[in-house]
Design a protein around this motif. Structure first.
Motif, short mmCIF file in Angstrom:
data_model
loop_
_atom_site.label_atom_id
_atom_site.label_comp_id
_atom_site.label_asym_id
_atom_site.label_seq_id
_atom_site.Cartn_x
_atom_site.Cartn_y
_atom_site.Cartn_z
N PRO A 95 13.59 39.70 43.72
CA PRO A 95 14.08 38.38 44.15
C PRO A 95 14.50 38.33 45.62
O PRO A 95 14.72 37.23 46.15
CB PRO A 95 15.30 38.16 43.24
CG PRO A 95 15.78 39.53 42.94
CD PRO A 95 14.54 40.38 42.83
N ALA A 96 14.60 39.49 46.28
CA ALA A 96 15.09 39.50 47.66
C ALA A 96 13.99 39.68 48.69
O ALA A 96 14.25 39.67 49.89
CB ALA A 96 16.13 40.62 47.83
N ILE A 97 12.73 39.81 48.23
CA ILE A 97 11.67 40.25 49.14
C ILE A 97 11.40 39.27 50.28
O ILE A 97 11.04 39.67 51.39
CB ILE A 97 10.37 40.53 48.34
CG1 ILE A 97 9.38 41.29 49.21
CG2 ILE A 97 9.77 39.24 47.79
CD1 ILE A 97 8.20 41.84 48.44
N GLN A 98 11.59 37.98 50.07
CA GLN A 98 11.26 36.99 51.10
C GLN A 98 12.48 36.44 51.84
O GLN A 98 12.34 35.53 52.65
CB GLN A 98 10.49 35.83 50.46
CG GLN A 98 9.11 36.23 49.95
CD GLN A 98 8.33 35.03 49.42
OE1 GLN A 98 8.91 34.14 48.79
NE2 GLN A 98 7.04 35.00 49.68
N ILE A 99 13.64 37.01 51.58
CA ILE A 99 14.86 36.52 52.23
C ILE A 99 14.95 37.10 53.64
O ILE A 99 14.83 38.31 53.83
CB ILE A 99 16.12 36.88 51.42
CG1 ILE A 99 16.05 36.24 50.03
CG2 ILE A 99 17.38 36.44 52.15
CD1 ILE A 99 17.21 36.59 49.14
N ARG A 100 15.14 36.22 54.61
CA ARG A 100 15.31 36.65 56.00
C ARG A 100 16.80 36.76 56.31
O ARG A 100 17.59 35.89 55.95
CB ARG A 100 14.65 35.65 56.96
CG ARG A 100 13.14 35.60 56.81
CD ARG A 100 12.54 34.57 57.75
NE ARG A 100 12.80 34.90 59.13
CZ ARG A 100 12.01 35.70 59.87
NH1 ARG A 100 10.94 36.25 59.33
NH2 ARG A 100 12.30 35.95 61.14
N GLY A 101 17.15 37.82 56.99
CA GLY A 101 18.55 38.06 57.29
C GLY A 101 19.00 37.37 58.56
O GLY A 101 18.21 36.78 59.29
#
Length: 308
Positions: A95-101
């Motif tokens: 679920p975190a693969i496309q989250i940009r920091g």
């Protein structure tokens, strides 16, 4: 598996496969524990969490006033955890693969002038008892001569320092080794400290204590001088030398090492190697020094430069 079991398995894998340092794993553990506590208040866990929830958590972290670097580290821990759980089959998706920091703000590193470093070194040689002076001088000379991370310095094995070495072998982040040269003052300080250290260790053996394998031994749990103790030492030296304690940490001396090398003409790639940076982009933050030197060269030497 509970969330805590997932965290434990992930941290074990970090240690076994990537050789992650204890401090790195402790930081990841704290960050992930905070995230799982946040999920628990929303009746969720690692098996159910969605991308939207992770992004909401990051927004909450920002609302709490957490620094950009802290939020970036927390997201990094979350992304690595879910990459691990996906690869291990604990979850069918990531679920975190496309989250940009939020990224990291590029700030100039806090550093010290050459005069301030000289005052700190003078204080190390003159403040405290004889054995303390020898130890503190060795610590400060090695740190300024090599730019080591404080964790690398305090955990140096004594075997690496035997035989008046011209180079020190340092075990850095991720288990990566590098060689750093020693200056003449650092070698002299190392030689004097070894004599005092070995005499103390001989007395300890006579009393039944095992011999330490560290250059800076301690009777504490770690077996060597702790980062926190060295932090206290360097603050005391700052007070004694008249340098503001707010500006002096082990890391500012590491920055001073890099900044002063670059100011005197060292190559950025060489500094990257000496600091143990895996990516030269990390080292490029020091180019502000190079910019100032180039500007001074133009103003001083260009035929059209105006001179007052």
């Amino acid at each position: 598996m509970t969330d805590l079991h997932w965290i434990s398995a992930f941290l074990d894998a970090q240690a076994a496969e990537l050789g992650a340092a204890d401090n790195t794993r402790l930081a990841y553990g704290r960050d992930l524990k905070d995230f799982t506590d946040w999920l628990a208040t929303r009746q969720s866990d690692f098996t159910q969490v969605s991308r939207d929830q992770i992004e909401t958590y990051l927004i909450d972290c920002e609302a709490q006033g957490l620094a950009r670097s802290t939020r970036a580290r927390r997201l990094s821990a979350i992304k690595q955890l879910f990459r691990f759980t996906f690869e291990e089959g604990l979850r069918p998706d990531n679920p975190a693969i496309q989250i940009r920091g939020p990224g990291r703000a590029k700030k100039l590193p806090k550093t010290l002038s050459e005069a301030e470093v000289d005052r700190l070194l003078t204080a190390a040689r003159t403040v405290g008892r004889g054995s303390d002076r020898l130890r503190n001088t060795c610590l400060m000379e090695l740190l300024y001569a090599t730019g080591m991370r404080v964790s690398e310095l305090v955990s140096l094995p004594v075997a690496a320092a035997r035989g008046d070495p011209r180079l020190l072998l340092i075990l850095g982040k991720g288990g990566k080794e590098r060689m750093v040269p020693l200056s003449s003052p650092a070698r002299a300080a190392l030689s004097e400290w070894l004599i005092s250290r070995d005499a103390s260790e001989a007395q300890a053996r006579e009393k039944g204590s095992p011999e330490s394998r560290f250059l800076f031994p301690s009777r504490g749990k770690s077996g060597h001088l702790t980062r926190h103790r060295f932090f206290q030492i360097i603050k005391d030296l700052a007070v004694a030398s008249g340098v503001s304690p707010d500006t002096v940490t082990p890391h500012t001396l590491r920055h001073a090492f890099a900044t002063h090398l670059l100011a005197h003409g060292a190559d950025l790639r060489a500094i990257q190697t000496l600091l143990g940076h895996s990516d030269v982009a990390t080292t490029e933050i020091y180019t502000h020094v190079l910019d100032e030197r180039l500007k001074a060269l133009v103003l001083d030497h260009h035929p059209l430069a105006r001179k007052e």
